[in-house]
Design a protein around this motif. Structure first.
Motif: not given
Ligand code: SAH
Ligand code: TYD
Ligand code: ZN
Length: 437
Positions: A39-55
């Motif tokens: 929708c283009g609304g503001n995002l708030t970031e909560y949890v950071d898992f850091g640098r990750q590879p393609l799973s």
């Protein structure tokens, strides 16, 4: 990058180029979102898992220099509450000819999808000219039953090798990404569909505006779009943070799915909670005004409100639970190593990429991962570089402990591996908390 929706403020990030990764054009970079992808609304970031590879990028032992990394973090839209990743990995990096995940690796899932097929055959595919399209049909696990029943069907699946497996079972597959243009072509060449179905695929697709336009172009009047994906309500309840990885771009709730459907001219008309993959919801969507929403929709929306699922405090508390699991798991594995215990893992899941890379696990703490998928065997887990071996290796010489990465298949795996327990082996689980059983 080709799939960014008009009007969104996602920007290719020139700093998003990691070690060993050649930035030779926009399509090769990830995209960092500053606004909600829906929708283009503001995002708030909560949890950071850091640098990750393609799973799902299981690496050959001599090719560890060329891995692709991105920053995995979860945000929620302040306007429509959609939970989503802050960086988008280009789709061709994840889904290509050699994409290794095979849906038919679990007998429980085979049964689940047979039931899905029969439900459609009994209640939705009863017109004179029934036609069902599946988005992300993988190895044909669901459409095989539709094909066996002689009903017109088409799988749309970009990953070539699994598509071939489906064809070998008699399933018709178009090797393509489903999006508006694919849907329009299918409608023109094959006619309109009574049912469009997707399992564990819609949450993989950032460009859902194009998907909804495609569904609108392809669906018959009165038809239904049904999809099932991991449920954010279960992820929070169980702290199943490993459901968060590159492919799972969205973590849906009934509230966010209803808002999205309405935005694109549809409505959420039914929901059903499912036990598979640690807890999912099946959403039924139809064009606005065509079907009356069931009581289950209102009930799940009310439950989400009561749980305050889409409120910042809930998502922050989820982050704190995730960090506790990480600390407990690392402490347990470190203690077992110090005691000289043997520890392997079971199930080279995509989910486990998040666990291994977030917790810093590697072959020194977990000596190998047992997995039945040929395309993963004798390779290394992405980022964490733990070797993957076939289950025979596990059975020939049981470790003392097995970390169950495929915890969502616990009943099936524990039953199949009763010999491990009989030999004194212990399972390590980390959802909903770290424990040894
Ligand atoms: N439906 C199966 C497979 C889920 S894995 C199951 O539930 O087990 C997700 C699948 O979606 C992969 O096979 C991937 O190749 C496919 N996929 C990803 N993006 C897609 C798109 N835009 N259109 C169709 N399939 C897609
Ligand atoms: P799954 O949890 O279905 O998905 P994801 O990769 O999206 O997290 O993956 C299960 C993995 O576990 C898959 O690689 C197959 C493997 N597996 C086994 O090795 N043995 C088993 O008995 C089962 C059920 C799965
Ligand atoms: Zn939004």
């Amino acid at each position: 990058m080709e799939s960014i929706a008009e009007g969104l403020r996602g920007t290719a990030d020139p700093l998003g180029v990691h070690k060993g990764f050649a930035a030779v054009g926009c399509a090769h970079r990830f995209v960092r979102m500053s606004a909600c992808r829906i929708c283009g609304g503001n995002l708030t970031e909560y949890v950071d898992f850091g640098r990750q590879p393609l799973s799902d990028a299981f690496v050959k032992p001599d090719q560890t220099e060329n891995e692709f990394f991105f920053r995995l973090a979860v945000a929620m839209c302040e306007a429509c509450t959609m939970v989503q990743l802050v960086e988008e990995v280009p789709r061709d990096r994840m889904f290509h000819h050699d994409y290794p995940y095979q849906s038919s690796g679990s007998s429980v899932m085979r049964k689940h999808f047979e039931l899905v097929a029969h439900r459609f055959l009994d209640s939705e595919l009863t017109s004179d000219d029934p036609f069902i399209v599946e988005i992300g049909s993988n190895d044909g696990i669901m459409l095989k039953a539709v094909s066996d029943a002689g009903i017109k069907h088409l799988g749309v699946e970009p990953s070539g090798a699994v598509g071939e497996m489906a064809r070998s079972k008699g399933v018709r597959v178009r090797t393509a990404f489903f999006e508006e243009s694919t849907a329009t072509e299918i409608a023109e060449s094959e006619g309109h569909a009574d049912v469009i179905y997707a399992a564990n695929t819609i949450c993989h697709i950032p460009y859902l505006d194009s998907i909804f336009r495609g569904v609108d172009a392809l669906l018959k009047p009165g038809g239904v779009f049904v999809f099932e994906d991991p449920y954010f309500g279960d992820i929070v309840e169980k702290t199943s943070f490993d459901q968060i990885y590159d492919e799972h771009f969205y973590l849906f709730t009934a509230r966010s799915v209803r808002a999205m459907a309405q935005r694109f001219g549809f409505d959420l008309v039914d929901v059903e909670r499912l036990p598979v993959h640690g807890g999912e919801v099946r959403y039924s969507i139809s064009r606005q005004g065509e079907r009356t929403p069931t009581a289950a929709v209102a009930a799940l929306l009310a439950e989400e409100d009561e749980r305050r699922l889409a409120e910042p405090a809930t998502v922050e508390a989820f982050g704190a639970s995730v960090r506790k699991i990480r600390d407990d798991l690392v402490a347990l594995l470190t203690k077992l190593k110090e005691e000289g215990r043997t520890v392997a893992a079971y199930g080279a899941t995509a989910k486990s990429a998040t666990v291994a890379n977030y917790c810093g696990l590697g072959p020194e703490l977990v000596s190998y991962v047992s997995d039945t998928t040929p395309a993963k065997q004798h390779r290394l887990t992405p980022g964490s570089h733990i070797p993957v071996y076939p289950p025979e290796v596990f059975r020939e010489n049981y470790p003392e402990y097995a970390l169950l990465f495929a915890w969502n298949h616990a009943d099936e795996i524990m039953a199949n591996e009763q010999g491990f327990r009989d030999a004194g082996g212990k399972w390590i689980l980390y959802v909903p908390e770290v424990r040894v059983v």
